[in-house]
Motif scaffolding. Structure first.
Motif: not given
Length: 191
Positions: A8-12, A71-73, A83-85, A90-94
């Protein structure tokens, strides 16, 4: 599984780590709660805040933070899979995590309001209307019993009266006061 995670990449990878760790802690918290364990005492300030009756609605607690990160994760993973930016993810998960915290804080706040010790408070009997169960002697000459509804339950309690005549069984009475040793002082209910 380890290969998949390392590819996996760092972000995921960050979101998967938060989701899995949050879920694990959530499951442990859930199991301990069902077994009767107090999870709020673990690294939390709830114990100090709950002693202060001024703090009713507690937003930042251990359970709420576990709910937030879980829920954030998972919402972040769902955004990544869609495939969202990254900023949108980040905004949606927060936002999803904060909504979960608000829901949990409100739920615990209202659940604590439902708490009832069940202890009989005789002061709640004042002005209650009831019926004489066992005859009460005039001028406090003999202790009798009355049936009175207190705190939503019908109770049979000892009673005395200052009335000039005995209060016979079946007489409708009103609780005037309570003695220091918990005996009701009643009077004939006047229409």
């Amino acid at each position: 599984m380890i290969e998949w995670y390392s590819d996996l990449e760092l972000f995921p990878k960050i979101y998967w780590s938060i989701a899995l760790l949050g879920s694990l802690i959530f499951i442990i918290t859930l199991i301990l709660t069902f077994l009767g364990g107090e999870v709020d005492d673990v690294g939390d300030v709830d114990a100090e805040v709950s002693a202060d009756m001024g703090a009713g609605f507690q937003f930042i607690t251990f359970k709420n933070l576990v709910g937030f990160f879980t829920i954030f994760g998972w919402s972040g993973i769902a955004c990544i899979d869609s495939n969202l930016s990254r900023p949108t993810t980040i905004i949606i998960s927060v936002i999803c995590g904060l909504i979960m915290m608000v829901i949990m804080a409100a739920m615990f706040f209202y659940m604590k309001k439902l708490n009832d010790s069940g202890t009989l408070q005789l002061k709640n009997a004042k002005n209650a209307v009831g019926e004489v169960y066992l005859t009460i002697g005039a001028n406090r000459s003999r202790i009798g019993k009355v049936s009175v509804r207190i705190q939503g339950a019908l109770r049979e309690l000892e009673a005395i009266t200052d009335s000039e005549s005995d209060l016979e069984t079946g007489t409708v009475i009103k609780v005037k006061d309570i003695t220091d040793n918990g005996i009701l002082i009643v009077e004939l209910l006047k229409n």
